[in-house]
Structure formats: C-alpha cells, structure tokens
Design a protein around this motif. Structure first.
Motif, PDB file in Angstrom:
ATOM      1  N   LYS A  14       5.357   9.814 -39.683  1.00  0.00           N
ATOM      2  CA  LYS A  14       6.019   8.974 -40.673  1.00  0.00           C
ATOM      3  C   LYS A  14       5.092   8.541 -41.894  1.00  0.00           C
ATOM      4  O   LYS A  14       5.459   8.948 -43.080  1.00  0.00           O
ATOM      5  N   SER A  20      11.049  14.074 -39.584  1.00  0.00           N
ATOM      6  CA  SER A  20      12.638  14.618 -39.900  1.00  0.00           C
ATOM      7  C   SER A  20      13.248  13.235 -39.694  1.00  0.00           C
ATOM      8  O   SER A  20      13.157  12.226 -39.133  1.00  0.00           O
ATOM      9  N   GLU A  21      14.641  13.212 -40.047  1.00  0.00           N
ATOM     10  CA  GLU A  21      15.601  12.176 -39.912  1.00  0.00           C
ATOM     11  C   GLU A  21      15.628  11.958 -38.695  1.00  0.00           C
ATOM     12  O   GLU A  21      15.791  10.777 -38.207  1.00  0.00           O
ATOM     13  N   GLN A  22      15.981  12.967 -37.670  1.00  0.00           N
ATOM     14  CA  GLN A  22      16.093  12.734 -36.242  1.00  0.00           C
ATOM     15  C   GLN A  22      15.016  12.214 -35.834  1.00  0.00           C
ATOM     16  O   GLN A  22      15.038  11.089 -34.720  1.00  0.00           O
ATOM     17  N   GLU A  23      13.776  12.602 -36.035  1.00  0.00           N
ATOM     18  CA  GLU A  23      12.482  11.765 -35.449  1.00  0.00           C
ATOM     19  C   GLU A  23      12.535  10.426 -36.036  1.00  0.00           C
ATOM     20  O   GLU A  23      12.012   9.443 -35.061  1.00  0.00           O
ATOM     21  N   LEU A  25      14.997   8.325 -36.426  1.00  0.00           N
ATOM     22  CA  LEU A  25      15.909   7.533 -35.703  1.00  0.00           C
ATOM     23  C   LEU A  25      15.228   7.410 -34.305  1.00  0.00           C
ATOM     24  O   LEU A  25      15.458   6.328 -33.662  1.00  0.00           O
ATOM     25  N   GLU A  26      14.625   8.351 -33.677  1.00  0.00           N
ATOM     26  CA  GLU A  26      14.090   8.329 -32.268  1.00  0.00           C
ATOM     27  C   GLU A  26      12.976   7.329 -32.414  1.00  0.00           C
ATOM     28  O   GLU A  26      13.043   6.412 -31.597  1.00  0.00           O
ATOM     29  N   ASP A  28      12.737   4.828 -34.242  1.00  0.00           N
ATOM     30  CA  ASP A  28      13.381   3.466 -34.527  1.00  0.00           C
ATOM     31  C   ASP A  28      13.662   3.013 -33.348  1.00  0.00           C
ATOM     32  O   ASP A  28      13.548   1.560 -32.763  1.00  0.00           O
ATOM     33  N   ASP A  29      14.361   3.658 -32.404  1.00  0.00           N
ATOM     34  CA  ASP A  29      15.041   3.420 -31.122  1.00  0.00           C
ATOM     35  C   ASP A  29      13.737   3.225 -30.061  1.00  0.00           C
ATOM     36  O   ASP A  29      14.144   2.115 -29.465  1.00  0.00           O
TER      37      ASP A  29
END
Length: 77
Positions: A14, A20-23, A25-26, A28-29
């Motif tokens: 980051k 990536s967008e998927q990473e 989100l991952e 953040d979770d």
C-alpha cells in the motif's frame, strides 16, 4: 508466512502504491481482525500519508522533490 507477516507485506504494498483493490480490501479486513497490529500499521500510514497539518500528500513525490533540491544545491556549490 505468518498472518502478521502477510499483513505487513500488504501494508508495504500500500505504501509503495503497488496494492490491488482486492489486496486493499483484504488488508482492511485483516487490520480489523488483528487490532494490535492494525494500530501499529495505522500509525505508520498516518505518518506516511499525512503531513503535520494532516493534509493528504503524496509522500513519495515529496521525498523525491527534497532529493532533487539537494542535488541542485550540490550542483551549485
């Protein structure tokens, strides 16, 4: 690789603007699931992505410009 190392790897991506967008989100979770590590990483993000006045800046560009200024000053000397 441990989950803690995975979180730090995602955080590094980051900061480098390579996530990536998927990473994202991952990450953040994972930060929600691991609040102790999440607080440490949030402190890093606060330092990296914000200046003293809490205004968003592109830290990499800021650092690059400081390096260019030092090179120009050295060339004038």
């Amino acid at each position: 690789m441990t989950i803690k190392n995975h979180i730090w790897n995602l955080a590094t991506k980051k900061i480098a603007n390579e996530i990536s967008e998927q990473e994202l989100l991952e990450l953040d979770d994972l930060l929600k699931q691991h609040p102790v590590t999440g607080r440490k990483i949030q402190q890093l993000f606060n330092w990296w992505f914000y200046d003293e006045n809490q205004n968003p800046i592109d830290r990499g560009e800021h650092i690059f410009n400081k390096i260019k200024e030092k090179i120009k000053a050295a060339e004038r000397s």
